[in-house]
Design a protein around this motif. Sequence first.
Motif, PDB file in Angstrom:
ATOM      1  N   SER A 226       0.842  -1.264  -0.097  1.00  0.00           N
ATOM      2  CA  SER A 226       0.051  -0.020  -0.110  1.00  0.00           C
ATOM      3  C   SER A 226       0.775   1.266   0.118  1.00  0.00           C
ATOM      4  O   SER A 226       1.971   0.997   0.328  1.00  0.00           O
ATOM      5  CB  SER A 226      -1.069  -0.104   1.075  1.00  0.00           C
ATOM      6  OG  SER A 226      -0.157   0.106   2.284  1.00  0.00           O
ATOM      7  N   GLY A 227       0.298   2.332  -0.329  1.00  0.00           N
ATOM      8  CA  GLY A 227       0.985   3.547  -0.557  1.00  0.00           C
ATOM      9  C   GLY A 227       1.395   4.320   0.799  1.00  0.00           C
ATOM     10  O   GLY A 227       2.607   4.867   0.624  1.00  0.00           O
ATOM     11  N   VAL A 228       0.634   4.341   1.800  1.00  0.00           N
ATOM     12  CA  VAL A 228       0.992   5.329   3.026  1.00  0.00           C
ATOM     13  C   VAL A 228       1.615   4.178   3.850  1.00  0.00           C
ATOM     14  O   VAL A 228       2.705   4.187   4.339  1.00  0.00           O
ATOM     15  CB  VAL A 228      -0.033   5.907   3.696  1.00  0.00           C
ATOM     16  CG1 VAL A 228       0.136   6.770   4.780  1.00  0.00           C
ATOM     17  CG2 VAL A 228      -0.423   7.211   2.425  1.00  0.00           C
ATOM     18  N   TRP A 229       0.707   3.347   4.435  1.00  0.00           N
ATOM     19  CA  TRP A 229       1.040   2.181   5.397  1.00  0.00           C
ATOM     20  C   TRP A 229       2.303   1.375   5.140  1.00  0.00           C
ATOM     21  O   TRP A 229       3.310   1.192   5.816  1.00  0.00           O
ATOM     22  CB  TRP A 229      -0.368   1.393   5.798  1.00  0.00           C
ATOM     23  CG  TRP A 229      -0.063   0.742   6.906  1.00  0.00           C
ATOM     24  CD1 TRP A 229      -0.170   0.798   8.249  1.00  0.00           C
ATOM     25  CD2 TRP A 229       0.693  -0.783   7.128  1.00  0.00           C
ATOM     26  NE1 TRP A 229       0.114  -0.353   8.995  1.00  0.00           N
ATOM     27  CE2 TRP A 229       0.360  -1.125   8.433  1.00  0.00           C
ATOM     28  CE3 TRP A 229       1.088  -1.559   6.139  1.00  0.00           C
ATOM     29  CZ2 TRP A 229       0.884  -2.460   8.794  1.00  0.00           C
ATOM     30  CZ3 TRP A 229       1.662  -2.768   6.414  1.00  0.00           C
ATOM     31  CH2 TRP A 229       1.391  -3.389   7.803  1.00  0.00           C
ATOM     32  N   GLY A 230       2.324   0.873   4.062  1.00  0.00           N
ATOM     33  CA  GLY A 230       3.319   0.017   3.378  1.00  0.00           C
ATOM     34  C   GLY A 230       4.483   0.590   3.543  1.00  0.00           C
ATOM     35  O   GLY A 230       5.416   0.059   3.889  1.00  0.00           O
ATOM     36  N   ALA A 231       4.610   1.790   2.699  1.00  0.00           N
ATOM     37  CA  ALA A 231       5.733   2.547   2.824  1.00  0.00           C
ATOM     38  C   ALA A 231       6.404   3.142   3.865  1.00  0.00           C
ATOM     39  O   ALA A 231       7.627   2.956   4.310  1.00  0.00           O
ATOM     40  CB  ALA A 231       5.754   3.868   1.880  1.00  0.00           C
ATOM     41  N   LYS A 232       5.542   3.633   4.871  1.00  0.00           N
ATOM     42  CA  LYS A 232       6.073   3.964   6.112  1.00  0.00           C
ATOM     43  C   LYS A 232       6.448   2.699   7.196  1.00  0.00           C
ATOM     44  O   LYS A 232       7.491   2.962   7.760  1.00  0.00           O
ATOM     45  CB  LYS A 232       4.795   4.741   6.780  1.00  0.00           C
ATOM     46  CG  LYS A 232       4.703   6.015   6.339  1.00  0.00           C
ATOM     47  CD  LYS A 232       5.809   7.099   6.403  1.00  0.00           C
ATOM     48  CE  LYS A 232       5.443   8.212   5.717  1.00  0.00           C
ATOM     49  NZ  LYS A 232       6.669   9.209   5.653  1.00  0.00           N
ATOM     50  N   VAL A 233       5.724   1.674   7.123  1.00  0.00           N
ATOM     51  CA  VAL A 233       6.252   0.526   7.697  1.00  0.00           C
ATOM     52  C   VAL A 233       7.337  -0.233   7.352  1.00  0.00           C
ATOM     53  O   VAL A 233       8.405  -0.185   7.983  1.00  0.00           O
ATOM     54  CB  VAL A 233       5.283  -0.632   8.009  1.00  0.00           C
ATOM     55  CG1 VAL A 233       5.792  -1.939   8.301  1.00  0.00           C
ATOM     56  CG2 VAL A 233       3.850  -0.195   8.772  1.00  0.00           C
ATOM     57  N   ASN A 234       7.704   0.004   6.233  1.00  0.00           N
ATOM     58  CA  ASN A 234       8.848  -0.623   5.383  1.00  0.00           C
ATOM     59  C   ASN A 234      10.143   0.536   5.947  1.00  0.00           C
ATOM     60  O   ASN A 234      11.098  -0.120   6.179  1.00  0.00           O
ATOM     61  CB  ASN A 234       8.698  -0.455   3.820  1.00  0.00           C
ATOM     62  CG  ASN A 234       9.970  -1.101   3.294  1.00  0.00           C
ATOM     63  OD1 ASN A 234      11.216  -0.402   3.275  1.00  0.00           O
ATOM     64  ND2 ASN A 234       9.934  -2.051   2.391  1.00  0.00           N
ATOM     65  N   GLU A 235       9.714   1.666   5.819  1.00  0.00           N
ATOM     66  CA  GLU A 235      10.788   2.908   6.204  1.00  0.00           C
ATOM     67  C   GLU A 235      11.352   2.701   7.940  1.00  0.00           C
ATOM     68  O   GLU A 235      12.382   2.597   8.006  1.00  0.00           O
ATOM     69  CB  GLU A 235      10.484   4.211   6.024  1.00  0.00           C
ATOM     70  CG  GLU A 235      11.442   5.223   6.382  1.00  0.00           C
ATOM     71  CD  GLU A 235      10.505   6.618   6.034  1.00  0.00           C
ATOM     72  OE1 GLU A 235      11.385   7.593   6.691  1.00  0.00           O
ATOM     73  OE2 GLU A 235       9.926   6.714   5.009  1.00  0.00           O
ATOM     74  N   TRP A 236      10.297   2.491   8.441  1.00  0.00           N
ATOM     75  CA  TRP A 236      10.394   2.076   9.803  1.00  0.00           C
ATOM     76  C   TRP A 236      11.269   0.797  10.524  1.00  0.00           C
ATOM     77  O   TRP A 236      11.909   0.687  11.173  1.00  0.00           O
ATOM     78  CB  TRP A 236       9.067   2.362  10.700  1.00  0.00           C
ATOM     79  CG  TRP A 236       9.230   1.875  12.130  1.00  0.00           C
ATOM     80  CD1 TRP A 236       9.470   2.773  13.264  1.00  0.00           C
ATOM     81  CD2 TRP A 236       9.022   0.460  12.712  1.00  0.00           C
ATOM     82  NE1 TRP A 236       9.404   2.135  14.442  1.00  0.00           N
ATOM     83  CE2 TRP A 236       9.208   1.107  14.201  1.00  0.00           C
ATOM     84  CE3 TRP A 236       8.681  -0.550  12.525  1.00  0.00           C
ATOM     85  CZ2 TRP A 236       9.057   0.145  15.186  1.00  0.00           C
ATOM     86  CZ3 TRP A 236       8.370  -1.705  13.463  1.00  0.00           C
ATOM     87  CH2 TRP A 236       8.718  -1.135  14.747  1.00  0.00           C
ATOM     88  N   ALA A 237      10.809  -0.230   9.765  1.00  0.00           N
ATOM     89  CA  ALA A 237      11.326  -1.634   9.891  1.00  0.00           C
ATOM     90  C   ALA A 237      12.700  -1.573   9.628  1.00  0.00           C
ATOM     91  O   ALA A 237      13.509  -1.947  10.460  1.00  0.00           O
ATOM     92  CB  ALA A 237      10.566  -2.623   9.078  1.00  0.00           C
ATOM     93  N   ASN A 238      13.159  -0.843   8.520  1.00  0.00           N
ATOM     94  CA  ASN A 238      14.575  -0.978   8.063  1.00  0.00           C
ATOM     95  C   ASN A 238      15.440  -0.010   8.860  1.00  0.00           C
ATOM     96  O   ASN A 238      16.515  -0.194   9.167  1.00  0.00           O
ATOM     97  CB  ASN A 238      14.494  -0.653   6.449  1.00  0.00           C
ATOM     98  CG  ASN A 238      14.232  -1.818   5.500  1.00  0.00           C
ATOM     99  OD1 ASN A 238      14.947  -2.788   5.486  1.00  0.00           O
ATOM    100  ND2 ASN A 238      12.838  -1.725   5.150  1.00  0.00           N
TER     101      ASN A 238
END
Length: 456
Positions: A226-238
């Motif tokens: 997804s555009g917002v949730w997926g991108a932000k969680v990916n950024e936070w996780a990494n």
Amino acid sequence: MTDLTIGQESTGAAVRSASDLYRAVWRWHFYAGLLVLPFMITLAITGALYLFRDEIDAVVHANLKQVEVREGEAKATPSAMVAAALAAHPGTAVKFTDPASPVSSAEITVSTEAEGKLAVYVDPYSGKVLGALPDRGTIMWTIRYLHSLKYFGSFSRALIEIAGGWSILLVGTGIYLWWPRRQTGGVLSVRGTPKRRVFWRDTHAVTGIFVGFFIAFLAVTGMPWSGVWGAKVNEWANGNNFGYPAGVRVAVPMSDEHLDHVAKTSWSLEQAQVPQSPGDQHGATPIGLDEAVATFDRLGLHHGYTVAIPATPTGVYTGSVYPDDLSQQRVVHLDQYSGKPLLDTSYSDYGPLGKWLEWGINVHMGQEFGRVNQIVLLVACIAIIALAVSAGIMWWKRRPAGSLGVPPMPSDKRVFRGLLAILVAGGIVFPLVGVSLVIMLALDWSYSKLSRQRSA
């Protein structure tokens, strides 16, 4: 008030309260279905097809992807196959994809001026060019883009997040509506015939309770795209070492390039930086593609891996593979001069969130449990389509002529408080879903007010 009416009033209030709550849940179940069901039909059809992507591509593109096995015959070298691809389609070789099986062709990605990026297929035995397609131009890449709504612009990733959140709401409210209330059917059995509305109501309820888990699971595991949730969680996780393992790259010079820009990669490695080959090699000669491929073979990369070919003096050979078996996922970067592995990352190196999400994605794509995974999700996709069709027919049979047929508003508006608390909590976790919920609340209020004015 007499002693004879006290109990009756209490019972009546309880009945009204339960009825009002049922109406409130039913109303939002209707709205969730109105928003989500068209998406669910599209996602179910394209998802069911994509489960069998390798099998379908092997048939549709058999002349490009399938070759005859020649036992005992020496195979062409990777560099010879790249040379043949460039002779047929002049340009710059970007990637080399190792044949996944003895009957598979090799794939060379070539960047050309006239035709853009091409996927050129070469027989690994004879070195003959079999043909070419636009990069990611197979029928299954088309299905994948339709499934992710990529053809409809960047806003489509936001729609996936909204549809996913509303799908979870649809399942939750559906379970409440299905919950047995002394009825004799519609729980695990279907009453009536297709001519009667109760048949479609029961079909919808029974199908929904069995497929609800799959809808929720597919919605949650689809959220990483997804555009917002997926991108932000990916950024936070990494960024917090929950995804890509930052600790292993401390002693390695890193470029500003991300792995996702170099080659197709897993969700957990999208933000991973690519290391650099040392630039001060004093005239050293690059090892070349043949030696790089031989090194990847010695390191044990699963067949079907892709090799990104360095385009600059500090570039690296990047071998990456993401097979059905998660434990075989692997990315290895080689110094283009010494052939030394600079960074070797596998699934076991992912952080806890990365591992969990990758497992969910693998199951979502029908890979983790082999053929059983494919068949179970195929049945789930068919059931989702049946669920959507039965909902449409049930609504059509129930709605008054000339009306949208929105379920009635509860007489006591206080029953919305608990429901709204759940909606707010969901909106905080999934921001775009929260925005859509606010919009729907405003529309619902406007619709109710207009309906009251018309009936006055």
